[in-house]
Design an enzyme around this catalytic site. Sequence first.
Site, PDB file in Angstrom:
ATOM      1  N   ASP A 297       0.942   2.495   3.782  1.00  0.00           N
ATOM      2  CA  ASP A 297       0.084   3.589   3.308  1.00  0.00           C
ATOM      3  C   ASP A 297       0.931   4.858   3.148  1.00  0.00           C
ATOM      4  O   ASP A 297       0.551   5.929   3.628  1.00  0.00           O
ATOM      5  CB  ASP A 297      -1.099   3.820   4.247  1.00  0.00           C
ATOM      6  CG  ASP A 297      -2.167   4.689   3.584  1.00  0.00           C
ATOM      7  OD1 ASP A 297      -1.986   5.071   2.417  1.00  0.00           O
ATOM      8  OD2 ASP A 297      -3.184   4.984   4.241  1.00  0.00           O
TER       9      ASP A 297
ATOM     10  N   LYS B 294      -9.135  -1.825  -5.741  1.00  0.00           N
ATOM     11  CA  LYS B 294      -9.272  -1.035  -4.517  1.00  0.00           C
ATOM     12  C   LYS B 294     -10.687  -0.498  -4.389  1.00  0.00           C
ATOM     13  O   LYS B 294     -11.218   0.123  -5.318  1.00  0.00           O
ATOM     14  CB  LYS B 294      -8.281   0.143  -4.546  1.00  0.00           C
ATOM     15  CG  LYS B 294      -8.364   1.078  -3.330  1.00  0.00           C
ATOM     16  CD  LYS B 294      -7.798   0.437  -2.081  1.00  0.00           C
ATOM     17  CE  LYS B 294      -7.997   1.246  -0.818  1.00  0.00           C
ATOM     18  NZ  LYS B 294      -7.197   2.454  -0.718  1.00  0.00           N
TER      19      LYS B 294
ATOM     20  N   ASN C 220      -5.780   6.497  -6.102  1.00  0.00           N
ATOM     21  CA  ASN C 220      -6.391   7.828  -6.001  1.00  0.00           C
ATOM     22  C   ASN C 220      -5.500   8.925  -6.580  1.00  0.00           C
ATOM     23  O   ASN C 220      -5.269   9.948  -5.955  1.00  0.00           O
ATOM     24  CB  ASN C 220      -6.757   8.146  -4.546  1.00  0.00           C
ATOM     25  CG  ASN C 220      -5.548   8.164  -3.628  1.00  0.00           C
ATOM     26  OD1 ASN C 220      -4.511   7.613  -3.962  1.00  0.00           O
ATOM     27  ND2 ASN C 220      -5.679   8.789  -2.472  1.00  0.00           N
TER      28      ASN C 220
ATOM     29  N   HIS D  86     -10.649   0.118   1.762  1.00  0.00           N
ATOM     30  CA  HIS D  86     -10.543   1.181   2.770  1.00  0.00           C
ATOM     31  C   HIS D  86     -11.895   1.223   3.465  1.00  0.00           C
ATOM     32  O   HIS D  86     -12.890   1.654   2.888  1.00  0.00           O
ATOM     33  CB  HIS D  86     -10.222   2.523   2.101  1.00  0.00           C
ATOM     34  CG  HIS D  86     -10.125   3.666   3.075  1.00  0.00           C
ATOM     35  ND1 HIS D  86      -9.136   4.618   2.994  1.00  0.00           N
ATOM     36  CD2 HIS D  86     -10.871   4.015   4.151  1.00  0.00           C
ATOM     37  CE1 HIS D  86      -9.291   5.502   3.983  1.00  0.00           C
ATOM     38  NE2 HIS D  86     -10.348   5.160   4.687  1.00  0.00           N
TER      39      HIS D  86
ATOM     40  N   HIS E 184       0.842  -1.209   0.000  1.00  0.00           N
ATOM     41  CA  HIS E 184       0.000   0.000   0.000  1.00  0.00           C
ATOM     42  C   HIS E 184       0.872   1.251   0.000  1.00  0.00           C
ATOM     43  O   HIS E 184       1.310   1.725   1.049  1.00  0.00           O
ATOM     44  CB  HIS E 184      -0.904  -0.023   1.236  1.00  0.00           C
ATOM     45  CG  HIS E 184      -1.972   1.014   1.243  1.00  0.00           C
ATOM     46  ND1 HIS E 184      -3.192   0.840   1.861  1.00  0.00           N
ATOM     47  CD2 HIS E 184      -2.030   2.262   0.716  1.00  0.00           C
ATOM     48  CE1 HIS E 184      -3.928   1.914   1.714  1.00  0.00           C
ATOM     49  NE2 HIS E 184      -3.236   2.814   1.022  1.00  0.00           N
TER      50      HIS E 184
ATOM     51  N   HIS F 281       1.367   5.271  -2.129  1.00  0.00           N
ATOM     52  CA  HIS F 281       0.841   6.259  -3.077  1.00  0.00           C
ATOM     53  C   HIS F 281       2.047   6.987  -3.669  1.00  0.00           C
ATOM     54  O   HIS F 281       2.586   7.896  -3.036  1.00  0.00           O
ATOM     55  CB  HIS F 281      -0.056   7.283  -2.372  1.00  0.00           C
ATOM     56  CG  HIS F 281      -1.259   6.691  -1.716  1.00  0.00           C
ATOM     57  ND1 HIS F 281      -2.519   6.751  -2.275  1.00  0.00           N
ATOM     58  CD2 HIS F 281      -1.413   6.023  -0.543  1.00  0.00           C
ATOM     59  CE1 HIS F 281      -3.387   6.153  -1.463  1.00  0.00           C
ATOM     60  NE2 HIS F 281      -2.736   5.710  -0.412  1.00  0.00           N
ATOM     61  N   PHE F 282       2.478   6.584  -4.857  1.00  0.00           N
ATOM     62  CA  PHE F 282       3.633   7.233  -5.477  1.00  0.00           C
ATOM     63  C   PHE F 282       3.211   8.407  -6.380  1.00  0.00           C
ATOM     64  O   PHE F 282       4.007   8.911  -7.170  1.00  0.00           O
ATOM     65  CB  PHE F 282       4.503   6.207  -6.219  1.00  0.00           C
ATOM     66  CG  PHE F 282       5.430   5.423  -5.299  1.00  0.00           C
ATOM     67  CD1 PHE F 282       5.465   5.680  -3.932  1.00  0.00           C
ATOM     68  CD2 PHE F 282       6.262   4.424  -5.800  1.00  0.00           C
ATOM     69  CE1 PHE F 282       6.324   4.967  -3.081  1.00  0.00           C
ATOM     70  CE2 PHE F 282       7.125   3.714  -4.962  1.00  0.00           C
ATOM     71  CZ  PHE F 282       7.147   3.978  -3.599  1.00  0.00           C
TER      72      PHE F 282
ATOM     73  N   HIS G  98      -5.100  -0.837   6.242  1.00  0.00           N
ATOM     74  CA  HIS G  98      -4.848   0.102   7.354  1.00  0.00           C
ATOM     75  C   HIS G  98      -5.881   0.033   8.483  1.00  0.00           C
ATOM     76  O   HIS G  98      -6.526   1.019   8.834  1.00  0.00           O
ATOM     77  CB  HIS G  98      -4.624   1.548   6.884  1.00  0.00           C
ATOM     78  CG  HIS G  98      -5.605   2.126   5.905  1.00  0.00           C
ATOM     79  ND1 HIS G  98      -6.957   2.079   6.103  1.00  0.00           N
ATOM     80  CD2 HIS G  98      -5.414   2.801   4.752  1.00  0.00           C
ATOM     81  CE1 HIS G  98      -7.551   2.682   5.095  1.00  0.00           C
ATOM     82  NE2 HIS G  98      -6.639   3.134   4.261  1.00  0.00           N
TER      83      HIS G  98
HETATM   84  O1  DOR Z   1      -4.554   9.629   5.047  1.00  0.00           O
HETATM   85  C1  DOR Z   1      -4.764   9.174   3.922  1.00  0.00           C
HETATM   86  N1  DOR Z   1      -4.096   9.635   2.857  1.00  0.00           N
HETATM   87  N2  DOR Z   1      -5.690   8.206   3.749  1.00  0.00           N
HETATM   88  C2  DOR Z   1      -6.089   7.801   2.541  1.00  0.00           C
HETATM   89  O2  DOR Z   1      -6.965   6.984   2.454  1.00  0.00           O
HETATM   90  C3  DOR Z   1      -5.500   8.411   1.333  1.00  0.00           C
HETATM   91  C4  DOR Z   1      -4.171   8.970   1.608  1.00  0.00           C
HETATM   92  C5  DOR Z   1      -3.645   9.868   0.516  1.00  0.00           C
HETATM   93  O3  DOR Z   1      -3.678   9.462  -0.649  1.00  0.00           O
HETATM   94  O4  DOR Z   1      -3.137  10.940   0.812  1.00  0.00           O
HETATM   95 ZN    ZN Z   2      -3.750   4.710   1.108  1.00  0.00          ZN
END
Ligand code: DOR
Ligand code: ZN
Length: 439
Positions: free
Chosen positions: A303, A141, A91, A176, A57, A59-60, A230
């Site tokens: 995350d 997801k 996302n 999530h 998990h 987010h790049f 998470h």
């Molecule tokens: O705190 C978070 N940040 N929760 C998420 O579900 C998304 C993530 C983000 O992409 O910044």
């Molecule tokens: Zn996430």
Amino acid sequence: MSMKVLKDATAFIDNELKKTDISIEGEKIAKIEKNLRGDEEIDCTGLIILPGAIDIHVHFRDFKESHKEDWFRGSRAAAKGGTTTVFDMVNNNPPITTYKRLMKKKKLAKKSIVNYGLYFGLGPDNLDNLEKIAPHVCGFKLHMCKTTGELLLTDPALQKKSFEAVKKTGKPIVVHAEDQKILDAAESIHKERCDYLAHADSRPRLAESRAVDHAIACAKETGAKTHLTHISTTLALTRIRKAKQRGIDLTCDTTPTYMYLTRDNLKNMGAFCKMNPPVRTKQDLESVWESIKYNIIDIISTDHAPHTIKEKENNFKTAPSGIPGVEMRLPLLLDAVNKNMLTLETLVKTCCTNPAKRFNLKGRGEIKEGNYADLVAVNMDLRKEVRREEQVTKCGWSPYEGMSLKGWPIKTFVNGNLVYNFGKLYPNQGKDLFEQPEK
Ligand code: DOR
Ligand code: ZN
């Protein structure tokens, strides 16, 4: 083919530490035995070799948010943290909800020096043709609630439909779990508040357990391979334990956030501790540690959700949620092993073996002849402070700054290539582990 040999290593093999040499031929582990010779011999005296960690998990970012993180820097941060494979979330701006966007992201991800898989985001309009997507992704997801970005599926009937659709693909559905109705109700109660606890109070623990209940019901009814990500509360963990006992195809992860930070940290850290789900109570944190110990939590992911220092320094109320983590997971957990809060066996299980098993990664997650040489050599005696200046992530900060940790990754190998060595990073082409040959 030239042969590398890791000499005089202590390697974690079959759940124990063994003194051995490891030879690497091309991308794979050739032999595990003493007294091996090779063209290049790498002295590993005093180091422990673990399977490369897998982070399911991250987010790049990239696309329109490459100022926060991109594949070049994110993957280097991962390598520094002993992580050899990452699975990237959906996302983005725009979100990864079409085949075309998925393929576009695959092009960006070529900058990665570690291996990777990409998720596909479930939305109301794309549930009909997931079989076409499935071979190209590590999983699907489901966002049951609003969080960073626009993607969400809040209608319980559509959520169930998404489980049915993913079931047909055989891939995991990664959820999530926070219930939007409860979030809306709590938000309306706390909307005038500006204090640091307001955000945490507007995303109450009940929202997580209620959503977990619905996800478990969907998993049971559809048989989809379900993974809850998470997880942060005692209540949700109790539900998960019971569902597992009933034989539902369910796994879950937590992140170091919920192992190290609580509501008490919000006061000093402000938005640098703001995330979704929010940090919880000390009792929740203790349940998380307990659940790791008793296999209720299967995986520790990060995350890794980077936002810039400027965004985080802004008004707490409008600051984005999310904290970086990909380069700090192993240092935090190795330190925990040194403090007897975690066994090395549990670290390897939660960061390497279980992620490989759950996501069906063949030849990774354990040190074995014939497996890919995704490896990390760690020095369990090295003590170092976490410093902002040393962060490789593009966002340039860590919630763990100032902590003194004992146990750090020293060398990281991805598919047999040395990509990180004593603070230096080297070029490499990471592999998309889910790419299919073009027909
Ligand atoms: O705190 C978070 N940040 N929760 C998420 O579900 C998304 C993530 C983000 O992409 O910044
Ligand atoms: Zn996430």
